[in-house]
Scaffold this active site. Structure first.
Site, short mmCIF file in Angstrom:
data_model
loop_
_atom_site.label_atom_id
_atom_site.label_comp_id
_atom_site.label_asym_id
_atom_site.label_seq_id
_atom_site.Cartn_x
_atom_site.Cartn_y
_atom_site.Cartn_z
N LYS A 10 12.59 0.64 -19.60
CA LYS A 10 12.68 0.16 -21.25
C LYS A 10 12.78 0.27 -21.72
CE LYS A 10 10.88 -3.80 -18.39
NZ LYS A 10 10.02 -5.42 -18.61
N TYR A 50 17.18 -12.30 -19.48
CA TYR A 50 15.81 -13.29 -20.31
C TYR A 50 15.66 -14.48 -20.35
CZ TYR A 50 13.80 -8.76 -19.06
OH TYR A 50 13.24 -7.62 -18.68
N ARG A 86 11.26 -2.38 -5.92
CA ARG A 86 10.48 -3.40 -6.38
C ARG A 86 9.31 -2.72 -5.20
NH1 ARG A 86 11.40 -8.15 -8.06
NH2 ARG A 86 9.35 -8.95 -7.13
N ASN A 113 5.89 -2.77 -19.24
CA ASN A 113 5.73 -1.80 -18.32
C ASN A 113 6.84 -1.16 -17.48
OD1 ASN A 113 7.57 -4.04 -17.46
ND2 ASN A 113 6.47 -4.81 -16.64
N HIS A 116 12.15 -2.91 -15.20
CA HIS A 116 12.74 -3.83 -14.85
C HIS A 116 13.46 -3.87 -13.62
CE1 HIS A 116 14.74 -8.03 -14.30
NE2 HIS A 116 15.79 -7.30 -14.03
N GLU A 127 22.70 -9.25 -12.41
CA GLU A 127 22.47 -8.98 -13.58
C GLU A 127 23.00 -7.93 -13.31
OE1 GLU A 127 18.69 -8.17 -12.58
OE2 GLU A 127 17.26 -9.97 -13.24
P1 CMP Z 1 10.26 -8.57 -16.03
O1 CMP Z 1 11.32 -7.84 -14.46
O2 CMP Z 1 10.90 -6.68 -16.89
O3 CMP Z 1 10.87 -9.37 -16.46
C1 CMP Z 1 10.00 -10.59 -17.05
C2 CMP Z 1 9.58 -9.65 -18.57
O4 CMP Z 1 8.12 -10.12 -18.71
C3 CMP Z 1 8.32 -8.78 -17.11
O5 CMP Z 1 8.96 -7.98 -16.72
C4 CMP Z 1 7.07 -7.88 -18.31
O6 CMP Z 1 7.43 -6.92 -18.47
C5 CMP Z 1 7.64 -9.28 -19.34
N1 CMP Z 1 6.28 -10.32 -19.07
C6 CMP Z 1 5.33 -10.62 -20.28
N2 CMP Z 1 4.23 -11.34 -19.86
C7 CMP Z 1 4.66 -11.98 -19.19
C8 CMP Z 1 3.59 -12.53 -18.44
N3 CMP Z 1 2.20 -12.70 -19.50
N4 CMP Z 1 3.83 -12.37 -16.98
C9 CMP Z 1 4.75 -12.29 -16.68
N5 CMP Z 1 5.76 -11.28 -17.37
C10 CMP Z 1 5.28 -10.91 -18.47
#
Ligand code: CMP
Length: 139
Positions: A10, A50, A86, A113, A116, A127
């Site tokens: 990311k 998303y 994961r 974070n 993904h 995906e």
């Molecule tokens: P990802 O696995 O990329 O899938 C959706 C993303 O939304 C998740 O990782 C997080 O980085 C982002 N995100 C932001 N806020 C939240 C939240 N409150 N709960 C879950 N995902 C969140």
């Protein structure tokens, strides 16, 4: 048998020049990069990718973040690739991520974070197909 999953490094990670460091952790976890490209995601791509989160309160912020800088999209191959990926990523929220995981080591917040990864084999296929043509994947 070897299976595949889909990964994104990311914008928070590419901004900090962590593409190699994150990829090394994926490789050390037994995953092989069989496709990789650095892209600037468009708003349309981020909203489409998303789409399942469209009704969530964090959706607009998530799309803004994912288009805030370059990302590296990758196809990873290995035994039990979805689960392995994961495990090495760690929990979505870095506060809950285990020691030694990518998110514990590098993530800045639940949004920024660092990585993904697909949450199932079915979603991995969807995906991968979203970002890669078959000939771009070389196993
Ligand atoms: P990802 O696995 O990329 O899938 C959706 C993303 O939304 C998740 O990782 C997080 O980085 C982002 N995100 C932001 N806020 C939240 C939240 N409150 N709960 C879950 N995902 C969140």
């Amino acid at each position: 048998a070897a299976t595949r999953t889909f990964s994104i490094i990311k914008p928070d990670a590419t901004r900090r020049n962590l593409t190699g460091a994150v990829t090394k952790m994926l490789e050390d976890a037994g995953l092989r990069v069989v496709a990789s490209k650095r892209i600037q995601m468009t708003r349309e791509q981020a909203e489409g990718f998303y789409g399942v989160h469209r009704e969530r309160p964090f959706f607009a912020d998530l799309v803004a973040f994912m288009t805030s800088g370059p990302v590296v999209v990758q196809v990873l191959e290995g035994e039990d690739a979805v689960a392995r990926n994961r495990e090495v990523m760690g929990a979505t929220n870095p506060e809950n991520a285990a020691e030694g995981t990518i998110r514990k080591t590098y993530a800045e917040s639940i949004e920024a974070n660092s990585v993904h990864g697909s949450d199932s084999a079915e979603n991995a296929k969807i995906e991968i197909d979203f970002f890669f043509k078959p000939e771009e994947i070389v196993g």
